[in-house]
Design a protein around this motif. Structure first.
Motif, PDB file in Angstrom:
ATOM      1  N   ASP A  57       0.830  -1.207   0.000  1.00 14.55           N
ATOM      2  CA  ASP A  57       0.000   0.000   0.000  1.00 14.55           C
ATOM      3  C   ASP A  57       0.861   1.253   0.000  1.00 14.55           C
ATOM      4  OD1 ASP A  57      -2.303  -1.441  -0.059  1.00 14.55           O
ATOM      5  OD2 ASP A  57      -2.867  -1.092   2.034  1.00 14.55           O
ATOM      6  N   ALA A  58       1.916   1.223   0.772  1.00 15.86           N
ATOM      7  CA  ALA A  58       2.792   2.389   0.864  1.00 15.86           C
ATOM      8  C   ALA A  58       3.522   2.626  -0.459  1.00 15.86           C
ATOM      9  CB  ALA A  58       3.795   2.201   1.999  1.00 15.86           C
ATOM     10  N   VAL A  59       4.006   1.545  -1.091  1.00 15.91           N
ATOM     11  CA  VAL A  59       4.704   1.691  -2.367  1.00 15.91           C
ATOM     12  C   VAL A  59       3.749   2.188  -3.447  1.00 15.91           C
ATOM     13  CG1 VAL A  59       5.952   0.469  -4.193  1.00 15.91           C
ATOM     14  CG2 VAL A  59       6.420  -0.060  -1.794  1.00 15.91           C
ATOM     15  N   SER A  60       2.529   1.645  -3.468  1.00 17.14           N
ATOM     16  CA  SER A  60       1.537   2.095  -4.438  1.00 17.14           C
ATOM     17  C   SER A  60       1.199   3.570  -4.221  1.00 17.14           C
ATOM     18  CB  SER A  60       0.267   1.247  -4.330  1.00 17.14           C
ATOM     19  OG  SER A  60       0.527  -0.094  -4.674  1.00 17.14           O
ATOM     20  N   ALA A  61       1.110   3.986  -2.951  1.00 17.32           N
ATOM     21  CA  ALA A  61       0.822   5.385  -2.639  1.00 17.32           C
ATOM     22  C   ALA A  61       1.921   6.289  -3.175  1.00 17.32           C
ATOM     23  CB  ALA A  61       0.680   5.570  -1.127  1.00 17.32           C
ATOM     24  N   LEU A  62       3.164   5.847  -3.036  1.00 18.26           N
ATOM     25  CA  LEU A  62       4.286   6.629  -3.545  1.00 18.26           C
ATOM     26  C   LEU A  62       4.221   6.743  -5.066  1.00 18.26           C
ATOM     27  CD1 LEU A  62       6.478   7.849  -1.724  1.00 18.26           C
ATOM     28  CD2 LEU A  62       8.034   6.062  -2.526  1.00 18.26           C
ATOM     29  N   SER A  63       3.808   5.653  -5.731  1.00 18.63           N
ATOM     30  CA  SER A  63       3.698   5.667  -7.188  1.00 18.63           C
ATOM     31  C   SER A  63       2.653   6.677  -7.647  1.00 18.63           C
ATOM     32  CB  SER A  63       3.329   4.275  -7.701  1.00 18.63           C
ATOM     33  OG  SER A  63       4.333   3.327  -7.384  1.00 18.63           O
ATOM     34  N   PRO A 136     -10.647   6.849  -3.688  1.00 25.22           N
ATOM     35  CA  PRO A 136     -10.948   7.521  -2.419  1.00 25.22           C
ATOM     36  C   PRO A 136     -11.502   6.546  -1.384  1.00 25.22           C
ATOM     37  CG  PRO A 136     -11.729   8.828  -4.276  1.00 25.22           C
ATOM     38  CD  PRO A 136     -11.306   7.498  -4.842  1.00 25.22           C
ATOM     39  N   GLY A 137     -11.109   6.755  -0.134  1.00 27.55           N
ATOM     40  CA  GLY A 137     -11.578   5.895   0.939  1.00 27.55           C
ATOM     41  C   GLY A 137     -10.656   4.736   1.254  1.00 27.55           C
ATOM     42  N   THR A 138      -9.683   4.482   0.405  1.00 22.17           N
ATOM     43  CA  THR A 138      -8.742   3.388   0.634  1.00 22.17           C
ATOM     44  C   THR A 138      -7.510   3.892   1.379  1.00 22.17           C
ATOM     45  OG1 THR A 138      -7.566   3.723  -1.450  1.00 22.17           O
ATOM     46  CG2 THR A 138      -9.495   2.272  -1.488  1.00 22.17           C
ATOM     47  N   GLU A 139      -6.762   2.952   1.952  1.00 24.19           N
ATOM     48  CA  GLU A 139      -5.536   3.308   2.647  1.00 24.19           C
ATOM     49  C   GLU A 139      -4.518   3.914   1.684  1.00 24.19           C
ATOM     50  OE1 GLU A 139      -2.804   3.632   5.853  1.00 24.19           O
ATOM     51  OE2 GLU A 139      -4.988   3.426   5.716  1.00 24.19           O
ATOM     52  N   VAL A 140      -4.454   3.364   0.468  1.00 26.06           N
ATOM     53  CA  VAL A 140      -3.526   3.890  -0.527  1.00 26.06           C
ATOM     54  C   VAL A 140      -3.833   5.350  -0.830  1.00 26.06           C
ATOM     55  CG1 VAL A 140      -2.797   3.732  -2.940  1.00 26.06           C
ATOM     56  CG2 VAL A 140      -3.044   1.651  -1.583  1.00 26.06           C
ATOM     57  N   PHE A 141      -5.113   5.675  -0.979  1.00 23.92           N
ATOM     58  CA  PHE A 141      -5.508   7.048  -1.281  1.00 23.92           C
ATOM     59  C   PHE A 141      -5.126   7.985  -0.139  1.00 23.92           C
ATOM     60  CE2 PHE A 141      -8.533  10.594  -1.311  1.00 23.92           C
ATOM     61  CZ  PHE A 141      -8.441  11.014  -2.634  1.00 23.92           C
ATOM     62  N   ALA A 142      -5.392   7.584   1.101  1.00 26.04           N
ATOM     63  CA  ALA A 142      -5.082   8.429   2.259  1.00 26.04           C
ATOM     64  C   ALA A 142      -3.578   8.699   2.356  1.00 26.04           C
ATOM     65  CB  ALA A 142      -5.582   7.764   3.538  1.00 26.04           C
ATOM     66  N   LEU A 143      -2.787   7.658   2.160  1.00 22.37           N
ATOM     67  CA  LEU A 143      -1.329   7.823   2.214  1.00 22.37           C
ATOM     68  C   LEU A 143      -0.843   8.723   1.082  1.00 22.37           C
ATOM     69  CD1 LEU A 143      -0.257   4.139   3.018  1.00 22.37           C
ATOM     70  CD2 LEU A 143      -0.227   6.102   4.586  1.00 22.37           C
ATOM     71  N   SER A 144      -1.442   8.560  -0.095  1.00 24.05           N
ATOM     72  CA  SER A 144      -1.049   9.368  -1.245  1.00 24.05           C
ATOM     73  C   SER A 144      -1.326  10.845  -1.007  1.00 24.05           C
ATOM     74  CB  SER A 144      -1.797   8.900  -2.498  1.00 24.05           C
ATOM     75  OG  SER A 144      -1.458   7.580  -2.832  1.00 24.05           O
ATOM     76  N   VAL A 145      -2.480  11.154  -0.458  1.00 23.72           N
ATOM     77  CA  VAL A 145      -2.840  12.552  -0.193  1.00 23.72           C
ATOM     78  C   VAL A 145      -1.863  13.178   0.801  1.00 23.72           C
ATOM     79  CG1 VAL A 145      -4.573  14.076   0.826  1.00 23.72           C
ATOM     80  CG2 VAL A 145      -5.277  12.280  -0.759  1.00 23.72           C
TER      81      VAL A 145
END
Length: 497
Positions: A57-63, A136-145
């Protein structure tokens, strides 16, 4: 006293590119740029490595985040090209009394633009991330923001260094920016593991055999790191320090270019030139980021594993093409100064030499990447889904990696067009190669032929080959040298002040 009246105390680091042999100054000028770019990528690789300890999730957020951050950054970064071109062509033309005014006004313009984009990017971050496929609403989205907004707050600091690098590059000094970048990377690499992971499950402590110390620190502070946001904080802090030092060096005159306060006051004629050169360069550079952003959205259709793999793959590619990017920036300076000195044949020879070196080096690198693709991707991902990400990422490197030599030569040609002041031409080829020849074929192979992420990889590879063939044919015409902004003194524009 005007900044331009100061002695050239930094001239000893400037490379002479308008006289004598061509190959040696090309290498001497470009090698520090390659190393500086290598250190630039080290920022991203360090972030990716330590964020990778947090999982997919963290790597995807960074992408997702970097696709947006790069897009906004390049909207302002293109104007730093104006600084390189104007300084280089004025120096080649012998218009040394114009350089300080050009440099100061370019700094003022770029920093102002970066502040505006920082505010806009912060406000629009959630919408932009949703636009490229983050849910929106996912952990990936929150980390990305969180990561994206933190990075936007520091964009003016990032540009403080970028413009310093561009101005000194045009002057012919590429070593001083290298030293500053090294300082920033060291600070970033040291800060990353602590700001991302804190004092719990920190790989750095485990590797160093300091698990007992980690336990004591955690017991005393309870600090578990800022997660993905910690990577952004480390980058901004290290870049901020570099920007302060860079501006100080320019004001002191210790790097050849000596700025006085009045040099920062905008004048209509100089701002017009900055916009004329920097506007198309900004579009061209943002097109690179837009291409990554659009492809990220396409890859998202193939699943989260593919997004993580693409993020890792693009970072590896950015590392691999560093020799080409360094030679491209060196070519900008050599072309700019030689066209300013009215030596177009020498400028053309420098481009051919850069392209030849790039093609040979990247052909060798392609073989190495192909053979070690899986092992390379494996370094940047851990967790239960790592095997799937490694498989998809390795496929990306094998397919796209086969075209690295073409991609490198394309960057060199773009550097030639920018150095001549023909930034509109570079913009056209940028849009062609990174959007028009890339996105439609990638989508067709992904959706119509149901090839998934593999289709996107082939679309990228085909575009890399096609655009360099088209751009190379235009280069042979020779008309790109007509975009010169500054020539000798007999054609010098009246001073703005």
């Amino acid at each position: 006293m005007s900044g331009s009246d100061a002695p050239d105390s930094g001239g000893r680091r400037a490379v002479n590119v308008t006289d004598g042999p061509l190959l040696k100054p090309l290498v001497v000028l470009s090698l520090p740029i390659v190393l500086t770019n290598l250190l630039q990528v080290a920022y991203n690789l360090a972030d990716t490595f330590w964020v990778g300890r947090l999982g997919q999730d963290a790597v995807s957020a960074l992408s997702f985040s970097w696709a947006i951050v790069f897009l906004i950054i390049t909207l302002a970064a293109g104007f730093t090209v104006a600084g390189t071109v104007l300084v280089a062509q004025n120096k080649g033309a012998g218009n040394l009394d114009r350089i300080s005014a050009v440099a100061g006004q370019t700094i003022a313009f770029v920093i102002g633009a970066s502040v505006l984009l920082s505010v806009v990017g912060y406000a629009l971050a959630p919408w932009l991330l949703g636009l490229i496929g983050a849910t929106p609403g996912t952990e990936v989205f929150a980390l990305s923001v969180t990561y994206t907004r933190t990075m936007f707050l520091g964009i003016p600091f990032v540009f403080g260094f970028f413009i310093f690098q561009s101005l000194l590059q045009g002057w012919g000094d590429t070593r001083t920016p290298l030293y500053l970048m090294l300082l920033g990377v060291v600070l970033n690499v040291v800060a990353d593991p602590f700001l991302i992971l804190g004092f719990q499950d920190n790989l750095l402590f485990e590797v160093a055999g300091l698990t007992a110390l980690q336990a004591d620190l955690f017991a005393a502070t309870g600090f578990t790191g800022f997660g993905v946001q910690g990577a952004a904080i480390a980058t901004i802090a290290s870049r901020g320090l570099g920007a302060v030092v860079a501006i100080g060096l320019l004001l002191s005159g210790r790097v050849g270019i000596h700025l006085a306060p009045r040099d920062f006051v905008p004048t209509r004629e100089t701002i017009r030139k900055i916009v004329r050169i920097g506007g198309p360069a900004s579009v061209e550079m943002s097109t690179q980021s837009l291409g990554v952003t659009v492809v990220t959205a396409l890859v998202a259709l193939a699943g989260a594993d593919a997004v993580a793999a693409y993020g890792i793959g693009t970072r590896v590619t950015s590392l691999v093409v560093l020799p080409a990017l360094g030679l491209a920036r060196g070519t900008e300076t050599i072309v700019g100064q030689n066209l300013g000195a009215e030596q177009p044949d020498r400028a053309k020879r420098s481009v051919v030499a850069s392209a030849a070196i790039t093609a040979v080096v990247l052909a060798v690198v392609s073989v190495i990447v192909y053979l070690g693709a899986a092992a390379i991707v494996d370094v940047f991902i851990t967790g239960p889904d790592a095997a799937r990400v490694v498989a998809v990422g390795a496929e990306y490197l094998r397919i796209v990696g086969a075209t690295y030599a073409f991609l490198g030569v394309f960057h060199v040609l773009q550097g030639a067009y920018r150095g001549s002041g023909s930034t509109r031409l570079a913009m056209i080829f940028g849009v062609l190669g990174l959007i028009l020849l890339r996105v439609p074929p990638a989508y067709v192979l992904l959706a119509w032929f149901d090839l998934g992420a593999t289709g996107v990889w082939y679309g990228i590879a085909l575009a890399n080959v096609a655009v360099v063939l088209i751009s190379g044919l235009y280069f042979r015409r020779g008309t790109w040298t007509d975009g010169v902004i500054e020539r000798g003194r007999e054609r010098e524009m009246p001073a703005d002040d």
